[in-house]
Structures are given as structure tokens and as C-alpha cells.
Design a protein around this motif. Structure first.
Motif, PDB file in Angstrom:
ATOM      1  N   VAL A  60      35.862  34.937  30.997  1.00  0.00           N
ATOM      2  CA  VAL A  60      35.078  34.559  32.179  1.00  0.00           C
ATOM      3  C   VAL A  60      35.923  34.517  33.454  1.00  0.00           C
ATOM      4  CG1 VAL A  60      33.774  32.674  33.250  1.00  0.00           C
ATOM      5  CG2 VAL A  60      33.211  33.428  30.936  1.00  0.00           C
ATOM      6  N   TYR A  63      36.505  38.054  34.481  1.00  0.00           N
ATOM      7  CA  TYR A  63      35.220  38.617  34.910  1.00  0.00           C
ATOM      8  C   TYR A  63      34.873  38.137  36.318  1.00  0.00           C
ATOM      9  CZ  TYR A  63      30.176  39.745  34.587  1.00  0.00           C
ATOM     10  OH  TYR A  63      28.915  40.246  34.794  1.00  0.00           O
ATOM     11  N   SER A  67      34.579  40.458  39.613  1.00  0.00           N
ATOM     12  CA  SER A  67      33.265  40.513  40.234  1.00  0.00           C
ATOM     13  C   SER A  67      33.322  40.088  41.695  1.00  0.00           C
ATOM     14  CB  SER A  67      32.283  39.623  39.467  1.00  0.00           C
ATOM     15  OG  SER A  67      31.007  39.649  40.050  1.00  0.00           O
ATOM     16  N   ALA A  97      28.660  36.141  33.759  1.00  0.00           N
ATOM     17  CA  ALA A  97      29.938  36.172  33.044  1.00  0.00           C
ATOM     18  C   ALA A  97      29.791  35.579  31.644  1.00  0.00           C
ATOM     19  CB  ALA A  97      30.995  35.416  33.838  1.00  0.00           C
TER      20      ALA A  97
END
Length: 258
Positions: A60, A63, A67, A97
Motif C-alpha cells: 500500500v 502503491y 499513485s 490501494a
């Protein structure tokens, strides 16, 4: 709700390449693990595939970082002009995520389970060869991972939420001060966050922290009990993560310029 779904779909679509790339890497590693399990029969595939599972503890935060970096490079003007609040936008990004994490982790575990069956059923496996009081019980380890899937995954999920919120705040803090500090924004915020992490670590070694968190010890044979963690520690982290999340939203709302 329709806007939420559209925003969630936008974020998942934006990160589709990274998600599929991660799945491709996992498949490649598991093909190697299958070859090790089938040809060499030494039990080493269990450790290799365990690495694939536990590296998901960082899924996460990575990610989130990628992002948000994509947003800052070109789409943040449109992203921040949605009528939803910044906290809603960040919650949706965090939700996308976590959805990707769940799919990726389940896929990794299915591969882990299937390939380890080849090792478990092999007479040449290290699982069947290594004996003695000092030998690591690989068979017991694999059985534990299979039987305690939800326990291990809950720990991975917890670590991802904590690290993910930290990554969210860190990334947005850099963006919030970029106009004033320019190329030094990353260095300055790294020093500040390193100090915060150090301060949090030092506080965790104090008697005050122990008196607040050392209650509600997990029992049984879950991974939480094995790591000697307490419910008090989780409940102590919860309000801190909420504060960090709302601080990240406030920075987007007030300090990040469109």
C-alpha cells in the motif's frame, strides 16, 4: 455513490499497469519456485514464496506513493477539482490501494499453497530430510501459514494501513512545501519525518508507553500472539493514523496549489 465508484475506477485504471506488473513478477517468481520444488526438492521454494507474501507489507505505501506521484506529474489539476473533499479523494485512493493489495495477496497465497504442496509431497524435500532439535521445522512453518491465513493477512493489512498513511502524509507534505523549498522539499521533509519516526520509537521504549499499551495481549497461536503484540498497541496507533490522515487532507485542502 456513483462519483465514488467513478473515482475508484479512475484510480484503479491509472494503477492498472503497476498492478499487472506486480502480478507478472509474482508469477515469474512462483515459476522459479515451482522449478525449485519439482527439480531440486530442497524446500527452498517455501522461503522464496514466503518473501513474496511478506513483501506485501509494503504494498500500500508503494502503491500510494506511485499513485500520488502520477497525480502530481499531470492529472492533479483535474483530480483536485472534483467536488468531493480532499479527505474523500484520499480515502478513495487508500481504498483502491487496499483493493489491489487484497487481490494481489490472495493470488500470492494461492501460488504459495499450490507450489508448497509439491514440496510437502516430495520424499526428497528438505521438509522430510531436516530433523533434530535444532532443525527448522519447514513443514510446520508451511502448515502454520496455511492454517493461519487470516491471522497473517490481518497483520499484513494492519502494517499496510499504518505505512500507507505515513506514505500519504509524507508525499503530500513534500508537495505542499514544494513551491517554497523547490528541490530541497524532499530532503527537508525526509529529515522531519525521520525525526518523527525516531521520536515515536523512543517514546515506545518508555514506561508511559508500556502502561498505556501493554494490555489485551493476544492469546492462542495467531501471528499476533507469536509476535507478543497487544490490543492496546493497535488502539494506540488508530487515533494517530486518523490524525495523520486528516492532516494529509488538510494539507491538500489548504496548501497544495492547483
Amino acid at each position: 455513490m456513483e462519483v465514488w465508484i467513478r473515482l475508484l475506477g479512475k484510480d484503479l485504471k491509472m494503477m492498472k499497469g503497476w498492478f499487472l506488473g506486480g502480478i507478472a513478477v509474482m508469477i515469474a517468481i512462483n515459476i522459479l519456485g515451482a522449478w525449485i520444488a519439482y527439480e531440486t526438492r530442497v524446500g527452498a521454494s517455501s522461503f522464496l514464496l514466503s518473501f513474496v507474501l511478506f513483501i506485501h507489507a509494503l504494498y500500500v505505501p508503494v502503491y500510494i506513493w506511485i499513485s500520488l506521484s502520477k497525480e502530481w506529474r499531470g492529472t492533479y489539476v483535474y483530480w483536485l477539482q472534483f467536488p468531493q473533499s480532499s479527505w474523500t479523494l484520499l480515502a478513495i485512493k487508500l481504498g483502491s490501494a487496499l483493493i489491489s493489495l487484497c487481490i494481489s495477496y490472495v493470488a500470492a497465497f494461492v501460488m504459495f499453497y499450490g507450489i508448497n504442496q509439491m514440496d510437502l509431497n516430495s520424499s526428497k524435500s528438505l521438509m522430510n530430510i531436516m530433523t533434530g532439535p535444532d532443525a527448522f521445522d519447514i513443514r510446520g512453518y508451511v502448515d502454520y501459514m496455511n492454517e493461519h491465513f487470516f491471522s497473517v493477512f490481518s497483520l499484513v493489512l494492519y502494517m499496510n494501513v499504518v505505512f500507507g498513511v505515513w506514505a500519504l502524509l509524507f508525499n503530500i507534505s513534500i508537495q505542499a512545501v514544494r513551491r517554497r523549498l523547490h528541490r530541497f522539499s524532499g530532503i527537508v521533509m525526509f529529515v522531519i519525518f525521520a525525526f518523527l519516526l525516531w521520536a515515536e520509537f523512543k517514546f515506545s521504549t518508555t514506561n508511559l508507553y508500556s502502561s498505556v499499551t501493554k494490555w489485551g495481549a493476544f492469546s492462542g497461536d495467531s501471528v499476533w500472539a507469536y509476535l507478543e503484540m497487544n490490543m492496546g498497541e493497535l488502539l494506540f496507533d488508530l487515533p494517530i493514523m486518523i490524525v495523520y490522515f486528516f492532516l494529509a487532507g488538510w494539507l491538500v485542502e489548504r496548501k497544495v496549489e492547483v
